[in-house]
Design an enzyme around this catalytic site. Sequence first.
Site, PDB file in Angstrom:
ATOM      1  N   SER A  60      51.722 -47.660  22.867  1.00 16.66           N
ATOM      2  CA  SER A  60      51.569 -48.256  24.201  1.00 16.66           C
ATOM      3  C   SER A  60      51.641 -49.776  24.221  1.00 16.66           C
ATOM      4  CB  SER A  60      50.246 -47.773  24.799  1.00 16.66           C
ATOM      5  OG  SER A  60      49.232 -47.811  23.821  1.00 16.66           O
ATOM      6  N   THR A  61      52.273 -50.388  23.199  1.00 12.24           N
ATOM      7  CA  THR A  61      52.362 -51.851  23.205  1.00 12.24           C
ATOM      8  C   THR A  61      53.773 -52.340  23.500  1.00 12.24           C
ATOM      9  OG1 THR A  61      52.645 -51.747  20.821  1.00 12.24           O
ATOM     10  CG2 THR A  61      50.439 -52.247  21.619  1.00 12.24           C
ATOM     11  N   ASP A  62      54.685 -51.437  23.721  1.00  7.90           N
ATOM     12  CA  ASP A  62      56.093 -51.789  23.974  1.00  7.90           C
ATOM     13  C   ASP A  62      56.720 -50.703  24.830  1.00  7.90           C
ATOM     14  OD1 ASP A  62      57.247 -54.123  22.861  1.00  7.90           O
ATOM     15  OD2 ASP A  62      56.903 -53.333  20.836  1.00  7.90           O
ATOM     16  N   GLY A  63      57.881 -51.009  25.358  1.00  8.84           N
ATOM     17  CA  GLY A  63      58.757 -50.009  25.956  1.00  8.84           C
ATOM     18  C   GLY A  63      58.109 -49.068  26.970  1.00  8.84           C
ATOM     19  N   ILE A  64      58.479 -47.812  26.871  1.00 12.78           N
ATOM     20  CA  ILE A  64      58.051 -46.815  27.864  1.00 12.78           C
ATOM     21  C   ILE A  64      56.525 -46.652  27.871  1.00 12.78           C
ATOM     22  CG2 ILE A  64      58.200 -44.360  28.493  1.00 12.78           C
ATOM     23  CD1 ILE A  64      61.063 -44.364  27.300  1.00 12.78           C
ATOM     24  N   ASP A 110      48.222 -45.799  12.823  1.00 13.45           N
ATOM     25  CA  ASP A 110      49.639 -45.648  12.453  1.00 13.45           C
ATOM     26  C   ASP A 110      49.922 -44.155  12.258  1.00 13.45           C
ATOM     27  OD1 ASP A 110      52.088 -45.460  11.261  1.00 13.45           O
ATOM     28  OD2 ASP A 110      51.731 -47.054   9.796  1.00 13.45           O
ATOM     29  N   SER A 190      63.322 -36.368  24.661  1.00 13.17           N
ATOM     30  CA  SER A 190      64.477 -37.246  24.874  1.00 13.17           C
ATOM     31  C   SER A 190      65.667 -36.393  25.296  1.00 13.17           C
ATOM     32  CB  SER A 190      64.776 -37.955  23.551  1.00 13.17           C
ATOM     33  OG  SER A 190      66.142 -38.294  23.465  1.00 13.17           O
ATOM     34  N   TYR A 203      66.370 -37.209  14.397  1.00 11.09           N
ATOM     35  CA  TYR A 203      65.697 -37.639  15.623  1.00 11.09           C
ATOM     36  C   TYR A 203      65.857 -36.575  16.709  1.00 11.09           C
ATOM     37  CZ  TYR A 203      64.749 -40.297  19.906  1.00 11.09           C
ATOM     38  OH  TYR A 203      64.260 -40.705  21.121  1.00 11.09           O
TER      39      TYR A 203
HETATM   40  N1  LIG Z   1      64.280 -45.912  24.724  1.00  9.35           N
HETATM   41  C1  LIG Z   1      65.021 -44.846  24.962  1.00  9.35           C
HETATM   42  O1  LIG Z   1      66.217 -44.932  25.294  1.00  9.35           O
HETATM   43  C2  LIG Z   1      64.416 -43.472  24.846  1.00  9.35           C
HETATM   44  C3  LIG Z   1      65.172 -42.386  25.323  1.00  9.35           C
HETATM   45  C4  LIG Z   1      64.644 -41.118  25.228  1.00  9.35           C
HETATM   46  C5  LIG Z   1      63.393 -40.930  24.696  1.00  9.35           C
HETATM   47  N2  LIG Z   1      62.675 -42.001  24.236  1.00  9.35           N
HETATM   48  C6  LIG Z   1      61.354 -41.723  23.671  1.00  9.35           C
HETATM   49  O2  LIG Z   1      60.400 -42.470  24.378  1.00  9.35           O
HETATM   50  C7  LIG Z   1      59.302 -42.802  23.532  1.00  9.35           C
HETATM   51  C8  LIG Z   1      59.038 -44.286  23.585  1.00  9.35           C
HETATM   52  O3  LIG Z   1      60.206 -44.950  23.148  1.00  9.35           O
HETATM   53  P1  LIG Z   1      60.453 -46.516  23.394  1.00  9.35           P
HETATM   54  O4  LIG Z   1      61.906 -46.692  23.489  1.00  9.35           O
HETATM   55  O5  LIG Z   1      59.566 -47.009  24.477  1.00  9.35           O
HETATM   56  O6  LIG Z   1      59.945 -47.087  21.995  1.00  9.35           O
HETATM   57  P2  LIG Z   1      59.646 -48.604  21.549  1.00  9.35           P
HETATM   58  O7  LIG Z   1      60.038 -49.587  22.598  1.00  9.35           O
HETATM   59  O8  LIG Z   1      60.243 -48.729  20.198  1.00  9.35           O
HETATM   60  O9  LIG Z   1      58.055 -48.627  21.438  1.00  9.35           O
HETATM   61  C9  LIG Z   1      57.418 -47.840  20.495  1.00  9.35           C
HETATM   62  C10 LIG Z   1      55.919 -47.995  20.627  1.00  9.35           C
HETATM   63  O10 LIG Z   1      55.299 -47.150  19.658  1.00  9.35           O
HETATM   64  C11 LIG Z   1      54.476 -47.915  18.779  1.00  9.35           C
HETATM   65  N3  LIG Z   1      54.629 -47.344  17.446  1.00  9.35           N
HETATM   66  C12 LIG Z   1      55.759 -47.275  16.728  1.00  9.35           C
HETATM   67  N4  LIG Z   1      55.532 -46.641  15.567  1.00  9.35           N
HETATM   68  C13 LIG Z   1      54.227 -46.279  15.565  1.00  9.35           C
HETATM   69  C14 LIG Z   1      53.395 -45.599  14.655  1.00  9.35           C
HETATM   70  N5  LIG Z   1      53.853 -45.172  13.477  1.00  9.35           N
HETATM   71  N6  LIG Z   1      52.099 -45.403  14.973  1.00  9.35           N
HETATM   72  C15 LIG Z   1      51.606 -45.858  16.148  1.00  9.35           C
HETATM   73  N7  LIG Z   1      52.343 -46.513  17.058  1.00  9.35           N
HETATM   74  C16 LIG Z   1      53.640 -46.729  16.775  1.00  9.35           C
HETATM   75  C17 LIG Z   1      55.001 -49.341  18.907  1.00  9.35           C
HETATM   76  O11 LIG Z   1      53.976 -50.305  18.767  1.00  9.35           O
HETATM   77  P3  LIG Z   1      53.507 -50.989  17.391  1.00  9.35           P
HETATM   78  O12 LIG Z   1      54.762 -51.505  16.764  1.00  9.35           O
HETATM   79  O13 LIG Z   1      52.550 -52.016  17.842  1.00  9.35           O
HETATM   80  O14 LIG Z   1      52.847 -49.907  16.632  1.00  9.35           O
HETATM   81  C18 LIG Z   1      55.440 -49.383  20.368  1.00  9.35           C
HETATM   82  O15 LIG Z   1      54.328 -49.625  21.188  1.00  9.35           O
HETATM   83  C19 LIG Z   1      59.691 -42.283  22.145  1.00  9.35           C
HETATM   84  O16 LIG Z   1      59.107 -41.033  21.923  1.00  9.35           O
HETATM   85  C20 LIG Z   1      61.198 -42.151  22.230  1.00  9.35           C
HETATM   86  O17 LIG Z   1      61.689 -41.202  21.335  1.00  9.35           O
HETATM   87  C21 LIG Z   1      63.158 -43.262  24.303  1.00  9.35           C
END
Ligand SMILES: NC(=O)c1ccc[n+]([C@@H]2O[C@H](COP(=O)([O-])OP(=O)(O)OC[C@H]3O[C@@H](n4cnc5c(N)ncnc54)[C@H](OP(=O)(O)O)[C@@H]3O)[C@@H](O)[C@H]2O)c1
Length: 316
Positions: A60-64, A110, A190, A203
Amino acid sequence: MVDVTPIVLLLGSLLAIYYLVEIFWNLLKIIRAYLAPLFLAHEESSLVKKYGSWALVTGSTDGIGKAYARELAKRGLNLILVSRNLEKLQNTQREIENLYRVKIKLIQADFSLGKKAVDLVKEEVGKLPIGILVNNVGKQYDYPMYLGEVPEEELWDIIKVNVGAVTLMCKAFIEGMALHGRGAIVNVSSGSELQPLPLMTVYAATKTYVKSFTKALQHEYASRGLTIQHLAPMFVATKMNHFSDKIYRKSLFVPDPENYAKYAVSMLGVLDDTTGYWAHGIQTFFTKLPPEAIRTYIGGYMNSLFREEYMQALKR
Ligand SMILES: NC(=O)c1ccc[n+]([C@@H]2O[C@H](COP(=O)([O-])OP(=O)(O)OC[C@H]3O[C@@H](n4cnc5c(N)ncnc54)[C@H](OP(=O)(O)O)[C@@H]3O)[C@@H](O)[C@H]2O)c1
């Protein structure tokens, strides 16, 4: 001989009416969900009433995840934010607290550590009643790769984060919710679950697991008052897509996470299987039309273009 024609006609008409009503009802739900962000005032706090006052969001610190958490806070939910990096967690907390009067608890964990991370989350949550659990955390390849190229450790992390964390986090909180007879779980998969996806093989396979797991849970807990949602976005402009400018830059079909979350949260409790965003709904509809073999080919071809783009950028 008895003439059964009237009975067959009656049954046929009843079936046709049933399907028409179902289609109409689903259409109404979709329209309501898609229009909801425009009428947020009416929606505010209804999630609290329906599910309870605390929501836990992983990743919850980035992105969705961050945008989804912010939308929940806008609707009055207190938050438990879970991610790896404490500084990013504190920044997110400050940002949200500056906007909304909600309580926020941080958990640094983590999920690539597997069960240890989930045990830590359970311990930190303690007796706080989780009303909404958003299993958002997910890991993807750095860029589209052949299986043989992906480091073994990275593959294992993807499985632990995308499959292990969702499974164990559901297990950790679902019975508590069921005991209270209310609660919602959102499992983020996804659009890559729609068919096998060459160059993102593992993935996509993990996201197929999330879909199957979530839809089976819906059946297991249907009678116990829980909402269990399969949320399957197409591309959203987040750092996960850094390898290609085409899907890292926002556009109509690639919303920024804030716009995406505004729609996605409004569909909680309305649609149990959704892309979360109207333009993704259209994309998914058309993606499903051709046979799987053609979709797999197209998916692999798109990924080969993204891979090429990434390789070219490295050379510059
Ligand atoms: N973006 C897309 O196009 C897309 C499309 C379809 C589905 N999704 C899905 O949507 C979800 C969110 O994706 P996103 O694109 O928003 O990702 P993101 O921007 O890369 O953000 C990932 C978040 O997860 C945290 N994180 C990563 N690895 C971790 C770990 N091992 N333990 C705990 N926290 C962790 C990160 O924070 P820290 O680095 O601070 O831990 C960050 O807050 C994912 O399940 C992804 O598969 C994304």
